[in-house]
Every structure is written in structure tokens, then in C-alpha cells.
Design an enzyme around this catalytic site. Structure first.
Site, PDB file in Angstrom:
ATOM      1  CG  ASP A 130       7.886   0.847   7.258  1.00 16.37           C
ATOM      2  OD1 ASP A 130       7.890  -0.179   8.149  1.00 16.37           O
ATOM      3  OD2 ASP A 130       7.545   1.028   6.236  1.00 16.37           O
ATOM      4  CE1 TYR A 270       0.113   3.971   6.572  1.00 11.91           C
ATOM      5  CE2 TYR A 270      -1.608   2.320   5.833  1.00 11.91           C
ATOM      6  CZ  TYR A 270      -0.592   2.521   6.619  1.00 11.91           C
ATOM      7  OH  TYR A 270       0.037   1.602   7.483  1.00 11.91           O
TER       8      TYR A 270
END
Length: 584
Positions: A130, A270
Site C-alpha cells: 500500500d 513482513y
């Protein structure tokens, strides 16, 4: 004849307009009288742009591993017809590939590549990060121009496995060179290229692998080609054209036969970075009361570790994501392999004043401020899933929620509707790595063979030489590091100025225990939220089923089931992909 106009009575505005007009006239006369003369005297002729014929070059499918700092970008993915205030990573990649003439898009030139369109390039991407999110191990697959000579043989050089190769989109095709308007990065007819064994060997158990007849003399030149040392230096070439905060790190010259950067990836990792303390703490004598046992600014790392472990395993994460009704997703189960809070290293420096008795918690934490990450390994992730997970962990770290809140939210039978809590900010999140294991590998080791920048013999300077990869990254780091040092030094100077902390007093008249609660969400400063409302007492969103149903009816269907049966075709949308393919 000289201009006899009397300008003495003209206003300043009119005089400026007149001067501008005369300057334009003078510039026009200068160009018409002097420019032809200068051109005549020049012995050099403008060199016409060389025609670039894609059909004369072979192509190959490769994988690229690259990194980017996402703060200046509007996310990774480009959406046609949707203008964004910041460029996307895909736009920058697209421009670099075109300028390097590694791909040949329809109706575009390297100087004017037009709208992003990867058709005909076998393009695939692993993660869709994003806005503001960074990546240090993003991966794409793409078919690019190659230095390998084209074979002269007119017949097929593939053996019994030709049909199999065609099914896997590695068969030869003459479409790219027969139609000048086509996308010319398609496989060349009778061309050779490397490929590793498939990651899913069960797909080829019956058909076998494509075989090459090595006795064909007219392909000897292509066989003598070294696919690494004789090839275009893709990473170096692209790094010259990309912005400094987007860097190609490695390439895989022979992806597996069934390779897709999206569907072949079985583990995405992540990291979410945060500091301890999370925000600037208030001295003990200036605090106006607190609603938790944790001192403002500081996080209970042990409680966060306990909560993080509850994410591991296969769970339904509908209460830890944002529902995209246009995709009509019904399965929110995702598998988390690993979740933990990890200290990065000592980051104290000029901020050592944080360790003083007036600001430190009880018992004191030495060596602050520290840097931690939330390390997360999973099969795939839903929209905003990581940031929602981190947000709740920060509430646990501040003592506003117990670690058991994770288990409550994962119990979707008891809690089918997501509470309206805020998700964590975007910038500290990094897609750290993407792993492509074989389907039968329980340890999930990366099966792709990566060639990192500088590893090739004689090319070490592309990593550590002048304007090499490390030089580029040093420039990016140095600018930000100096900013950090200056800001930290200024805080250290201000902390030492004036009266000692115990002699300072506050004029705030709030009654103890009713002050506005500071809530940390990963940003630079906490949010003020008034009296804190526990997550399970916040208003709830509708159920996933209700959200999907409303979207379907809004689009003119009888129900979500009706949309699933016939609607995606009418809306020109793709149906929900299978589990483990949707990313943060």
C-alpha cells in the site's frame, strides 16, 4: 522606425505588459534571422533515431528481486485511469524497462512509454504493498529482451515435451514478429531459454519436460551463449534508470517452468518497525494521571510478545483486515508461520537522556531508545491485515488491552463483526522477503537461484564501485541519517536547558484519571482519544456476508450469490482468487 509612443502616463501594470510584448517580438526576430545561419555553419547533422526492431532479438523469462522505500510512492500497484498524488512503484519500473528497451509495448516508444500495460510480457508480481509501505525483497517475473542469438532453424527444435511447454506458456510463438502492432516481448519461435524444474512437479508428472535435440548444428551459436556472463546486465542497467530509492538487488536467470511471482510464492515476510519508547514520555512530576499501569510512551514488550504468538497457526482474520466488497471474498483464513517482537539493536546515541530517572519507567529500561520490529511470516495476507494486527499489539503494549484480545478477535463465531479500531500507520511497514519453495518442501526454503548484484566475476564494482549499488544506497541513507542526528542532537540540547526536570511544574488543571488518553499507532506522535474505549466495546462493522450482499445489490444483482454466479463476467471483474494469494 523607432517607437514614438509616450509611456509617461501608462500605469505600471500596462508598462509591464508592453515590455513583455516587446521581448517576445525581439525573441521571434532573433530566431528567424540568426538560427538558420548557425545551422548552416554547423557541419554536424542531427542523427536520426535508430529504428529498433524487436523481432531481431530473443527474449527470456527472468525474476527480479528489488527494494524500495515507499514513503514517496502511492503504493506498488498502478491502476489504469486512476490518477494518484504520488507515482506508484509500477510506473517507475515501467518507465525504466521501456527506456532500456527490455520490453516492447504496443503503440509506445522508449521516450514516451504511454500507459502502463504489461500485456505480452508474462509479468507477475508477488506483493501489492500500500501507499507508504516499503519492500526489501519484492519480486516480479517478466519476459525481457536477451543477448542470446536467435536460432536459424525453421523447424521445431522441441521434442516430445513441446505440448507441455505450451501449456506452461513457455512454448515458442511467431505472433510477436508476424504482427508489427503486437506486443513484441513474447517468446520467439524456435528460441532457446533456461528454466528450472517446476515448483509443482505434480503438474508435469505425466507429460515430462521439454527436450532439445542437441545435434542441431544451426543452433550451435545459441548453445555457446553463457546465460549469465554473456547476458545483458539487467540489474545494473535498470538501476541507472530507476529513482535512487528503488534498487534492483538480484535476478534469477532460470525461473521454474511454472513460475508466477504471485502464485508461486508460499511465504511472505513482513517487518513493522517501532521505537521503545514509542513516543516522547512525560516526566513523572508533570503527569496528570494515567489510565494504565504502563508509563506513557513506553511499551510492555513482554505482553506484546505474548500477544503476537497467538497469531501463529491457521486462523480467520476477518477482524484483522479491511473488507473489499468488490472482491466478494468469503474465505478469510490465512496461515501465520511465525510472529514475534524482536529487538533490532541499540539506537541510543544522542537520545541517552531518555534513560534518566525522571523519564524512564519503573523498573528502568537502559540503553533507550531502542528499535524493535514485529516480525511476521505468513502464507499470504489480506488487505491491511498486517497494519490491523500491529495496531492491536500496540494497544496491548500500552496496557490498554490484555494479550487475550487477540484470541477474542480471532474467535469469529463469537465475534463475527469487526470492532471499529484504528489501524497502524503505513510508513514503518516493510515487505521484507518473498519465499518460493517447492511444493514438497516442509521447511519452505527458497528454490529460486538468485544472482545478486556484484557476485558475477569481474563485476564487483557494480556493488561497491563508484555509483555502484552501495554508493546509491549510502547517498539515500546519509541524507536521512544526518536528519536523524540533527533532530536527536537538538532534543538532547533542549533536554539539558533551563531548570532540572524535578523543578518543572504544570498548569494543567485536569482531574487525575480523566485526561485524554494517548494512543500509539506507529506514527510520529500519539493520537489523543479522550477516555479510552476498549476494543470489544467499540461500535462494530456489519458482517462480511452483509457487506458483500449490499455491494451486490448496489451493482444491480439479486444477491451476492447471484453476483458470484454471473456477475463477475458482466462487471468485467476477476472472481476471488484462491486462498494464500491476496497480499497486504
Amino acid at each position: 522606425m523607432a517607437d514614438k509612443t509616450d509611456y509617461s502616463a501608462w500605469s505600471q501594470e500596462n508598462l509591464i505588459q508592453r515590455v513583455t510584448q516587446l521581448e517576445k517580438e525581439l525573441h521571434s526576430k532573433y530566431k528567424s534571422t540568426l538560427l538558420p545561419t548557425s545551422v548552416e555553419k554547423s557541419s554536424k547533422k542531427a542523427r536520426p533515431e535508430k529504428t529498433f526492431d524487436p523481432s531481431k532479438y530473443s527474449t527470456r523469462l527472468i525474476a527480479l528481486k528489488f527494494a524500495y522505500l515507499g514513503k514517496k510512492y502511492n503504493g506498488f500497484e498502478y491502476h489504469a485511469g486512476h490518477e494518484t498524488p504520488l507515482p506508484t512503484i509500477e510506473e517507475e519500473l515501467w518507465k525504466a524497462f521501456n527506456k532500456a528497451r527490455l520490453i516492447f509495448p504496443k503503440g509506445s516508444s522508449p521516450l514516451d512509454p504511454g500507459e502502463v500495460n504489461w500485456e505480452g510480457c508474462e509479468y507477475s508480481k508477488c506483493g501489492r504493498t500500500d501507499k507508504g509501505v516499503s519492500a526489501f525483497g519484492q519480486v516480479i517475473g517478466i519476459r525481457v529482451r536477451s543477448n542470446r542469438p536467435l536460432g536459424k532453424h525453421k523447424e521445431s527444435v522441441l521434442g516430445d515435451g513441446e505440448e507441455t511447454a505450451g501449456k506452461l506458456e513457455h512454448a515458442s510463438s511467431a505472433e510477436a514478429i508476424s504482427d508489427p502492432e503486437a506486443f513484441n516481448t513474447l517468446p520467439r519461435e524456435h528460441a532457446m531459454e533456461l528454466a528450472s524444474p517446476p515448483l509443482q512437479p505434480t503438474r508435469l508428472e505425466e507429460d515430462g519436460f521439454p527436450q532439445l535435440d542437441s545435434d542441431e548444428s544451426d543452433i550451435e551459436e545459441t548453445l555457446n551463449f553463457d546465460p549469465i556472463t554473456d547476458e545483458i546486465q539487467y540489474a545494473t542497467l535498470l538501476n541507472r534508470l530507476l529513482p535512487p530509492d528503488i534498487r534492483i538487488l538480484a535476478w534469477c536467470p532460470a525461473p521454474p517452468l511454472d513460475f508466477s511471482a504471485r502464485f508461486s510464492c508460499r511465504e511472505r515476510r513482513y517487518r513493522y518497525f517501532f521505537t521503545q519508547p514509542a513516543f516522547n514520555p512525560t516526566p513523572h512530576n508533570l503527569e496528570q494521571g494515567t489510565t494504565t499501569r504502563i508509563k506513557d510512551g513506553w511499551l510492555d514488550i513482554d505482553a506484546m510478545k505474548e500477544a503476537a504468538k497467538l497469531f501463529e497457526g491457521l486462523h480467520d482474520f476477518r477482524n484483522f483486515c479491511k473488507v473489499d466488497s468488490s472482491k466478494q471474498i468469503e474465505n478469510f483464513e490465512r496461515r501465520i508461520f511465525h510472529a514475534d517482537i524482536v529487538e533490532v539493536e541499540d539506537q541510543s546515541g544522542e537520545m541517552a537522556f531518555m534513560n534518566g530517572p525522571d523519564l524512564a519507567p519503573t523498573p528502568p529500561i537502559t540503553g533507550s531508545p531502542k528499535v524493535y520490529t514485529f516480525d511476521l511470516h505468513g502464507s499470504a495476507f489480506l488487505w491491511h491485515q498486517v497494519r490491523c494486527m500491529v495496531s492491536v499489539l500496540f494497544l496491548v503494549g500500552q496496557g490498554l488491552e490484555a494479550p487475550s484480545i487477540i484470541s477474542e478477535l480471532l474467535d469469529v463465531k463469537k465475534n463475527p463483526r469487526r470492532p471499529l479500531y484504528e489501524m497502524a500507520t503505513d510508513t514503518p511497514l516493510v515487505l521484507w522477503d518473498c519465499i518460493f519453495p517447492s511444493e514438497d518442501d516442509a521447511e519452505r526454503k527458497d528454490a529460486l537461484v538468485w544472482h545478486y548484484v556484484g557476485d558475477q566475476p569481474g563485476f564487483g564494482d557494480t556493488k561497491y564501485g563508484t555509483q555502484g549499488l552501495m554508493d546509491n544506497l549510502w547517498e539515500v541513507w546519509k541524507e536521512r541519517k544526518i536528519d536523524e542526528m540533527l533532530a536527536g542532537s537538538l532534543m538532547g540540547v533542549v533536554a539539558k536547558q533551563g531548570l532540572p526536570i524535578p523543578l518543572l511544574s504544570s498548569n494543567v488543571t485536569e482531574r487525575r484519571g480523566v485526561r485524554s488518553q494517548k494512543v500509539f499507532d506507529g506514527g510520529n506522535v500519539p493520537r489523543l482519544q479522550g477516555r479510552y474505549t476498549p476494543v470489544m466495546k467499540k461500535p462494530r462493522l456489519e458482517t462480511v456476508e452483509a457487506i458483500n450482499e449490499k455491494y451486490a445489490i448496489k451493482k444491480g444483482f439479486e444477491s451476492a450469490e447471484d453476483l458470484k454466479i454471473q456477475g463477475f463476467r458482466r462487471l468485467n471483474l476477476k472472481p476471488q482468487p484462491p486462498i494464500d494469494t491476496l497480499d497486504e
